[in-house]
Design a protein around this motif. Structure first.
Motif, mmCIF file in Angstrom:
data_model
loop_
_atom_site.group_PDB
_atom_site.id
_atom_site.type_symbol
_atom_site.label_atom_id
_atom_site.label_comp_id
_atom_site.label_asym_id
_atom_site.label_seq_id
_atom_site.Cartn_x
_atom_site.Cartn_y
_atom_site.Cartn_z
ATOM 1 N N LYS A 9 4.034 52.558 21.772
ATOM 2 C CA LYS A 9 3.750 51.247 21.194
ATOM 3 C C LYS A 9 2.325 50.781 21.455
ATOM 4 C CE LYS A 9 8.496 49.659 22.164
ATOM 5 N NZ LYS A 9 9.293 48.660 22.940
ATOM 6 N N TYR A 10 1.804 51.125 22.638
ATOM 7 C CA TYR A 10 0.575 50.483 23.093
ATOM 8 C C TYR A 10 -0.597 51.439 23.285
ATOM 9 C CZ TYR A 10 4.071 46.890 24.025
ATOM 10 O OH TYR A 10 5.098 45.989 23.899
ATOM 11 N N ASN B 146 -0.070 58.402 17.867
ATOM 12 C CA ASN B 146 0.779 57.341 17.335
ATOM 13 C C ASN B 146 0.197 56.717 16.079
ATOM 14 O OD1 ASN B 146 2.727 57.352 19.562
ATOM 15 N ND2 ASN B 146 1.084 56.491 20.792
ATOM 16 N N SER C 17 8.438 55.098 26.689
ATOM 17 C CA SER C 17 8.439 54.594 25.317
ATOM 18 C C SER C 17 7.336 53.569 25.067
ATOM 19 C CB SER C 17 9.803 53.988 24.964
ATOM 20 O OG SER C 17 10.135 52.941 25.862
ATOM 21 N N ASP C 18 6.842 52.919 26.116
ATOM 22 C CA ASP C 18 5.741 51.970 25.946
ATOM 23 C C ASP C 18 4.478 52.654 25.424
ATOM 24 O OD1 ASP C 18 7.190 49.754 26.870
ATOM 25 O OD2 ASP C 18 6.706 50.210 28.962
ATOM 26 N N ASN D 276 9.601 57.025 18.858
ATOM 27 C CA ASN D 276 8.613 56.913 17.775
ATOM 28 C C ASN D 276 8.661 58.189 16.945
ATOM 29 O OD1 ASN D 276 6.476 56.515 16.064
ATOM 30 N ND2 ASN D 276 4.915 56.356 17.658
ATOM 31 N N TRP E 1 -4.428 47.046 25.054
ATOM 32 C CA TRP E 1 -4.036 47.309 23.669
ATOM 33 C C TRP E 1 -4.400 46.130 22.761
ATOM 34 C CZ3 TRP E 1 -2.735 50.759 20.195
ATOM 35 C CH2 TRP E 1 -1.997 50.393 19.070
#
Length: 361
Positions: A205-206, A228, A201-202, A66, A172
């Motif tokens: 995203k969440y 993020n 890496s999750d 990210n 999430w």
């Protein structure tokens, strides 16, 4: 509801062979000490405008997959929680936490001192779920009560449990539907990730925000806040400075996180934390003891007779976590990046000796 509290251990002249009280009793991983020494005379700019901090933050973004994430390095976990929550929430808003959550249980009112309320929810295992949060939200009256705006979780939790990827995604999605920010406390993230099927890496995203714990994962000190959500990134540095979290010698944090992530040392430490704790847990199982909570992380909570606890305390330091009844209590044992095989073998031998003839739970 899982109620926990510390029982203060009175210091005596007894000789302590080893402390299992926490995962930050030792200094730092040798790789970090070496890097700090080698860079000691290299002049750099202050307040995070140095090449070491740039290396660390770029490396974290790459590992996270990210590139839009904002990364800020601070000195400690309470400081990270305080800075994030006070930056994101308005005084009339609140943060939802498990009752055992660190912000609610062990931060001396740091969050409330900013004017933000903590909505503490009782849980069986220290974890929040959409169902638990939704049940609380249904009790909130518009205008007349604080407006819940953030959900705070920990990976791993204060009671040694951890979230699986499916659970994180469910939280999430729920937070997106209910207009809530999701913030993950990662003070023990290396251990939590190793226990879970979740990938690093999750987290890019969440979660809206999370932080990477260094202090309890092999660093001298330091946590890396990762934002993020682009809506939460603007002017965050101003809050860092106002809260005393923007260090003049920010290079010291940058060097450490570069070492932790450049060769995946952070994840190797997480595996070691959990492997050593698992060895201890298996020994308690073999000697017939139960646990306060199931744990695959580096915190375990075996339930022992007080007689066994007192015998173990002759050579080891640990917290008595919760009284079970007049005869038994749960203790907390925590392994660290530096816990060695010889220590484990000695403790397992001593546990077997102390347990001989004792009453089981």
């Amino acid at each position: 509801m899982l109620k926990t509290r510390y029982f203060r251990i009175v210091k005596t002249t007894r000789t302590i062979v080893y402390s299992f009280k926490n995962d930050y009793s030792e200094g730092a991983h040798p790789n970090i000490l070496r890097a700090l020494a080698e860079s000691n005379n290299v002049q750099q700019s202050g307040y995070g405008d140095d090449m070491f901090t740039t290396q660390a933050t770029d490396l974290i973004r790459r590992k996270l997959k990210n590139q839009q994430a904002a990364v800020h390095l601070v000195s400690g976990g309470t400081q990270a929680n305080l800075t994030v929550i006070s930056s994101v929430l308005k005084p009339y808003e609140s943060v939802v936490s498990a009752a055992t959550g660190h912000i609610n249980h062990h931060e001396t009112g740091a969050i409330e001192a900013t004017g933000v309320r903590i909505e503490a929810i009782a849980t069986e295992d220290g974890k929040l779920s959409p169902e638990l949060i939704n049940a609380f939200l249904e009790t909130v009256e518009q205008v007349h009560m604080r407006l819940p705006r953030m959900v705070y979780i920990s990976q791993s939790t204060e009671v040694g449990t951890h979230y699986m990827k499916e659970e994180l995604i469910a939280l999430w999605n729920f937070c997106r539907r209910r207009d809530l920010y999701l913030f993950m406390d990662g003070a023990r993230l290396a251990s939590g990730l190793d226990a879970s099927d979740m990938q690093f890496s999750d987290l890019g995203k969440y979660t809206d925000v999370f932080y990477i714990g260094g202090t309890k994962n092999g660093a001298l000190l330091g946590e890396a806040i990762v934002i993020n959500n682009p809506d939460l990134q603007k002017d965050f540095s101003y809050n860092l400075k106002m809260r005393g979290a923007l260090l003049a010698k920010g290079r010291l944090l940058g060097i450490q996180f570069t070492e932790l992530f450049k060769d995946n040392l952070y994840f190797a430490i997480g595996a070691h934390l959990n492997k050593t704790a698992s060895r201890l847990a298996e020994a308690f199982h073999q000697n017939g003891y139960d646990f306060l909570t199931p744990s695959r992380t580096n915190q375990i909570f075996p339930i022992l007779p007080y007689a066994v606890i007192e015998k173990l305390r002759e050579n080891y330091d640990f917290y008595i976590w919760k009284k079970i009844d007049s005869q038994n209590a749960a203790i907390r044992l925590v392994t660290s990046w530096a816990t060695q095989e010889s220590v484990l073998l000695k403790f397992i031998q001593d546990l077997k000796a102390c347990s001989a003839g004792s009453n089981r739970v």
